[in-house]
Design an enzyme around this catalytic site. Structure first.
Site, mmCIF file in Angstrom:
data_model
loop_
_atom_site.group_PDB
_atom_site.id
_atom_site.type_symbol
_atom_site.label_atom_id
_atom_site.label_comp_id
_atom_site.label_asym_id
_atom_site.label_seq_id
_atom_site.Cartn_x
_atom_site.Cartn_y
_atom_site.Cartn_z
ATOM 1 N N CYS A 138 8.399 10.043 10.475
ATOM 2 C CA CYS A 138 9.052 9.607 9.242
ATOM 3 C C CYS A 138 10.071 10.621 8.722
ATOM 4 O O CYS A 138 11.149 10.255 8.254
ATOM 5 C CB CYS A 138 8.009 9.320 8.165
ATOM 6 S SG CYS A 138 6.866 10.686 7.867
ATOM 7 N N CYS A 139 9.711 11.915 8.796
ATOM 8 C CA CYS A 139 10.578 12.933 8.183
ATOM 9 C C CYS A 139 11.898 13.084 8.918
ATOM 10 O O CYS A 139 12.909 13.437 8.302
ATOM 11 C CB CYS A 139 9.870 14.285 8.159
ATOM 12 S SG CYS A 139 8.386 14.292 7.134
ATOM 13 N N GLU B 154 5.451 17.813 2.407
ATOM 14 C CA GLU B 154 6.114 17.019 3.433
ATOM 15 C C GLU B 154 7.616 16.891 3.140
ATOM 16 O O GLU B 154 8.017 16.644 2.004
ATOM 17 C CB GLU B 154 5.455 15.632 3.460
ATOM 18 C CG GLU B 154 6.006 14.735 4.540
ATOM 19 C CD GLU B 154 5.319 13.366 4.565
ATOM 20 O OE1 GLU B 154 4.209 13.233 4.025
ATOM 21 O OE2 GLU B 154 5.918 12.439 5.139
ATOM 22 N N CYS C 134 9.579 14.516 3.719
ATOM 23 C CA CYS C 134 9.860 13.212 3.099
ATOM 24 C C CYS C 134 9.659 13.239 1.591
ATOM 25 O O CYS C 134 10.352 12.526 0.862
ATOM 26 C CB CYS C 134 8.920 12.144 3.670
ATOM 27 S SG CYS C 134 9.351 11.598 5.323
ATOM 28 N N GLU D 273 -2.078 13.997 2.017
ATOM 29 C CA GLU D 273 -0.635 14.218 2.056
ATOM 30 C C GLU D 273 -0.069 14.213 0.646
ATOM 31 O O GLU D 273 0.989 13.630 0.391
ATOM 32 C CB GLU D 273 0.068 13.148 2.902
ATOM 33 C CG GLU D 273 -0.451 13.081 4.324
ATOM 34 C CD GLU D 273 0.451 12.265 5.238
ATOM 35 O OE1 GLU D 273 1.058 12.859 6.125
ATOM 36 O OE2 GLU D 273 0.565 11.035 5.043
ATOM 37 N N GLY E 291 0.831 -1.199 0.000
ATOM 38 C CA GLY E 291 0.000 0.000 0.000
ATOM 39 C C GLY E 291 0.861 1.243 0.000
ATOM 40 O O GLY E 291 0.512 2.259 -0.595
ATOM 41 N N HIS E 292 1.967 1.155 0.689
ATOM 42 C CA HIS E 292 2.946 2.251 0.688
ATOM 43 C C HIS E 292 4.218 1.690 0.066
ATOM 44 O O HIS E 292 4.923 0.898 0.673
ATOM 45 C CB HIS E 292 3.200 2.754 2.099
ATOM 46 C CG HIS E 292 3.934 4.068 2.147
ATOM 47 N ND1 HIS E 292 5.035 4.351 1.371
ATOM 48 C CD2 HIS E 292 3.700 5.189 2.883
ATOM 49 C CE1 HIS E 292 5.450 5.584 1.633
ATOM 50 N NE2 HIS E 292 4.659 6.117 2.540
ATOM 51 N N HIS F 237 -0.813 10.386 -2.620
ATOM 52 C CA HIS F 237 0.152 10.605 -1.537
ATOM 53 C C HIS F 237 1.546 10.845 -2.139
ATOM 54 O O HIS F 237 2.079 10.003 -2.866
ATOM 55 C CB HIS F 237 0.140 9.342 -0.676
ATOM 56 C CG HIS F 237 0.912 9.412 0.584
ATOM 57 N ND1 HIS F 237 2.251 9.117 0.647
ATOM 58 C CD2 HIS F 237 0.546 9.743 1.853
ATOM 59 C CE1 HIS F 237 2.680 9.243 1.900
ATOM 60 N NE2 HIS F 237 1.653 9.621 2.654
#
Lengths: 635, 635
Positions: A399-400, A331, A333, A315, A188-189, A263
């Site tokens: 995450c970032c 973001e 990331c 996002e 999914g990611h 995303h």
């Protein structure tokens, strides 16, 4: 495909000698990496690896869609190990290594006998593994752990973590694929695809590359896996919280995609993997898709800072030219991942267009994510603020933090590429390395005060005379470029953003390159409705902003910059250990609070000296307003 | 308090003869009122009054906070009865009256023996009545039903509904108050206070006024009623979904409030009630609070269209000068309620500042809520669109539909006020009435093509010669004003926005007034960061916008208006039965899709003829982009 033959020099083989990246690297080594470990501990993330044990209550509540970010804690650990390992490549550190070894021991204990390894599922609901690829990040987590394992092996030679992950990958490969009894799933990611290509490059095990290619190619086919999977869970696929499979780029098969959607980080990781596979498999279909996506994002969906994704709710991306400033999500990331992608495109085709965006993202959209102190961060990166934005010491979704630390710790890897008879400099700023060119060992030492100055010197010291191309990137922003070899001016003709100097190089040779970097204004395409009548300031690779700390006297939004105003650069030793600021005679619209809300008279303006700061430096002093796009009002 | 003595002439005593409001009134009488009844039926709202019966499933799902808008369906019925009754005052209609009578019969059956009447609670959870004033709108519903009952009685003389509501008010008065055993509660959504003042004015029953004053004065005192009430429900008051009692203006006592905060419609209804009470009770404390709130909203929190409340999440206010255009919430109801409030302030002090805002809201922020066809609506009223906004035929929360229909059906009530020896015209546009001035019956007939033209004629026909003031509002937007009596020029000196002509008037007298209404630009206070470098266009009371239907060739955001460009008015018979448009030589920024996203060159511009339309007329043709604030770029 002359570009294809260029390969980047790994960051560990490049020393950073220049002041700009040296300072950022020290901050990451000294403060970021250790503080991130402390934060991972504090947040309960490290403890979540310690299995088996009684299932603790959720540390992070589920959101309105019923999800908790706790499901991707494994990835934060993997990413920290990766960043910390990059740091170790610069400087071994017994304490950090002991911390990583302890984590690796936890992972070994958490791993299932069949190789499966996910601390959320193994700790809480082992029977539910692989039932929700769409939302629950198992493959994403695996990817980051694999990348951490590879980095740790490279930095220390210790392979326990890699062995764990290889077992897990074997398991994954047994579960997913087109064979009988296998699940036709994919993440999914997206992320594991990148890791699998890295693993293939490390081990030469072709099965890893094939699995990455499978995940990319299976994505978005009908019958749709996420639909089938939702039905199998007893859920209505139509009630998918994100509303559309565009969210995770599985709406259509990957190689049919021509518009960047959904995303932003997922889109960028996917595009990076596509570029990896295009290179490794010489896959022209994937390359064409990459090129179309690149065109879409860079001509219609990218902030001037190389921030990506205007919208918070997904996002991610919305529609062409929709780039609001104050509410920009952008973001960190996503800009980091854009660097990954651009770097890969650059090795498909040595084209300065890729390097320009890579550099823009590096010095602006990504770097702004890390505070000067190395221990505070931005997750989203607006281009305008009323002063409400604050850097945070940690984030419920961290995450970032590790994306920016792994980037800075490995930044030297983006600087130089080589092929048998050539070396290409993409970035300047003080990089040294030794490479083999035309069969001869050549020491290269680039020295400059880049990005503050465009004056670059490259010392070329071959063990023996050697004929090879020296390819110098002439950035798109350079207003002019001159070069000399051993003091003698040479003609420069850039092709696709790179000027080649081919000659037989000898010990003691030196090339100087002078890139003109005057301060200048940038204008957005007028379909970017928010920026009409506005200009952004740029000098070299740096985008500037005006911040209230340098421009006291009210919100910086009331500063306007007449189009005729000259813009001068000023070196300021008092700011952040030295920074180039921009100065311009501007106007301040400043009627008092008593002035009418609406009036037939344009607001009164008085002269004001505008000071602009590189965007990546903002929000490191007292909170205040900030703006990138300045109104070009004459009044 | 010379102003105080002025009272408005009820709309039913004023005939509309002018084309502008005649057309809107016909649309409401012919199409809006009947179609709204059909929609109330279709949505299940009318059936929800039919008690007792088995509790049906929710027609409208609960939102993420656990609420359903179904709890305020009673108010929609009350507001429709009010609007329909206003229509009946213009033209009796047996069919509509039968429909209202049927509803009244349902209400009679739904009413509890003790007078309580709420179809949600009586139908579903009668034991929970009065347990959640904060969220569940019981008193708000009561208010709208009372207003409906009063309007129906006035239009038809039938008092069954009023009797029902009087019984309910008696019950409410027994439950709430400061006496022993009473609840110290007040409405979460203000509205009943206005209704109670109207009821007092109708019946002279002072207890109604006292109850209104109690609700206003009790609001925001400690211990906080909504906190106590939440505790009594077993809820944590800190988990209040809105986060702050500013949302419903109960954060501090009403007369201490100086900043307009929270939900815009609640704030406006409350301020209207405060002005009512200030007048009826000669309460200087409430008047001072009203004046402070007025200053706050009109100098820092109001769109140029008189839209109120920039934010969707609280349907309300944020902070001074925060007035984003594309995402403006600016609920139609809030502008309607601003008209209510301004009208009341005007009768506290006859000051044109109030009339100017009342008129601005009427012709812009409120009127835009009703489509030309009389059967489509806007709930929120952005000042900019990419073309994504559509009028809707109904809404899950249909509050705005009946607010705009009751406003238009009663618009004549905002035009003229009188006292013993004076008459004041606030609005022009074709209004006729007969009043008693200085003891003499006087026929007044104002004729004009307002708001399209500022040429006004007022015929004054007293039964016998009579000396009184004729007060003519000189709008704030008028660049000049001249007047003549029987053709002879008279000097005009406006005080607080009104010019008085005092003389002995005789049959056949006529006054002409010429208000200069050139097209002009308006500039926002530069703290409104979104509008810096931009101008809005106004002519007379109308704010203009550019809409893609009149300006084909790309998003209207790419149209820029050099500050030096002249703006001319042009009457267009082909638009909406005749409308005054504005024309200006402008520029169109229009590079192609292939142009760079960012460039050091300002975007190319070509000459373009800009056509602006009154804002209230937008979104009545093919969907497209729209913009109120135009970039004043010279380039």
């Amino acid at each position: 495909m002359s570009g294809r033959a260029y390969s980047s020099i790994p960051f560990a083989d490049v020393r950073i000698t220049g002041p700009f990246w040296r300072e950022r690297l020290e901050a990451v080594l000294e403060r970021t990496i250790p503080s991130q470990h402390a934060k991972l501990k504090e947040a309960g993330i490290l403890d979540s690896l310690k299995l088996p044990k009684p299932v603790p209550p959720l540390a992070i509540p589920r959101n309105s869609h019923g999800f908790t970010m706790q499901v991707f804690w494994d990835s934060d650990v993997g990413k920290w190990i990766e960043a910390a390992s990059y740091a170790l490549a610069h400087r071994r550190d017994a304490d950090i290594e002991a911390k990583i070894d302890a984590i690796v021991d936890d992972l070994a204990r958490a791993q299932s006998p069949d190789g499966y390894l996910n601390c959320w599922y193994n700790g809480r609901e082992p029977e539910k593994r692989w039932t929700n690829l769409r939302d629950n990040h198992e493959l994403y987590n695996a990817g980051h752990l694999i990348e951490g394992a590879i980095a740790y092996l490279r930095a220390t030679g210790r392979r326990k973590m890699l062995d764990i992950m290889e077992r897990y990958v074997d398991h994954i490969a047994s579960v997913f694929g087109r064979g009988p009894g296998q699940k036709r799933g994919y993440p999914g990611h997206q992320e594991i695809e990148l890791a699998l290509v890295k693993l293939y490059r490390l081990t030469g095990d072709r099965r890893r590359l094939d699995l990455a290619a499978y995940f990319i190619d299976e994505r978005g086919h009908q019958p749709h896996y996420f639909t089938e999977e939702a039905l199998a869970r007893g859920e209505d696929p139509a009630s998918y919280w994100a509303g559309t499979y565009e969210y995770n780029q599985s709406h259509i098969p990957v190689r049919e995609q021509r518009r960047v959607v959904g995303h932003a980080v997922r889109a960028m990781y996917m595009a990076s993997a596509m570029a990896d596979l295009a290179l490794e498999l010489d896959d022209q279909g994937l390359k064409r898709a990459c090129e179309a996506l690149w065109l879409d994002v860079t001509t219609a969906q990218m902030y001037v800072t190389a921030g990506l994704g205007p919208k918070e709710t997904n996002e991610g991306f919305t529609e062409p030219y929709d780039l609001p400033n104050e509410t920009a999500y952008a973001e960190t990331c996503a800009s980091v991942a854009l660097i990954f992608w651009a770097h890969r495109m650059l090795h498909l085709d040595l084209d300065g267009a890729y390097a320009d965006v890579m550099e823009l993202a590096l010095f602006n959209g990504a770097l702004t994510g890390l505070a000067r102190d190395g221990t505070h961060y931005f997750y989203s990166n607006p281009l305008e603020s009323r002063g409400q934005h604050r850097r945070w010491a940690w984030h419920v979704c961290p995450c970032c933090t590790m994306n920016v630390s792994r980037l800075v710790a490995s930044v030297a890897g983006y600087a130089i590429s080589t092929r048998a008879d050539g070396v290409a400099f993409h970035l300047y700023g003080g990089f040294e390395t030794t490479v083999t060119l035309a069969g001869v060992e050549v020491a290269l030492s680039e020295t400059s005060n880049y990005p503050w100055s465009g004056e670059v010197r490259i010392a070329i010291d071959p063990e023996a005379p050697a004929a090879f191309d020296l390819k110098l990137r002439i950035p798109g922003w350079a207003k002019g470029a001159t070069a000399a070899v051993n003091g003698e001016r040479v003609a420069l003709a850039a092709t696709n953003g790179y000027a080649a100097i081919r000659r037989t190089w000898r010990k003691g040779d030196a090339v100087t390159l002078d890139l003109e970097m005057p301060a200048e204004r940038l204008y957005a395409h007028p379909n970017v409705r928010m920026d009409i009548g506005r200009a952004a300031l740029r000098r070299g690779p740096l985008i500037y902003c005006v911040e209230e700390a340098d421009n006291p006297g009210g919100p910086v939004q009331t500063l306007t910059l007449p189009r005729s105003a000259p813009i001068d650069a000023e070196w300021r030793t008092d700011l952040f250990g030295g920074a180039m600021t921009l100065k311009a005679p501007a106007k301040r619209l400043a009627p008092g609070r008593e002035a009418a809300l609406y009036s037939a008279e344009p607001p009164a303006a008085r002269a004001a000296a505008l000071v602009a700061l590189p965007y990546h430096l903002w929000a490191n002093r007292a909170p205040g307003s900030m703006q990138v796009w300045l109104a070009e009002l004459e009044g």
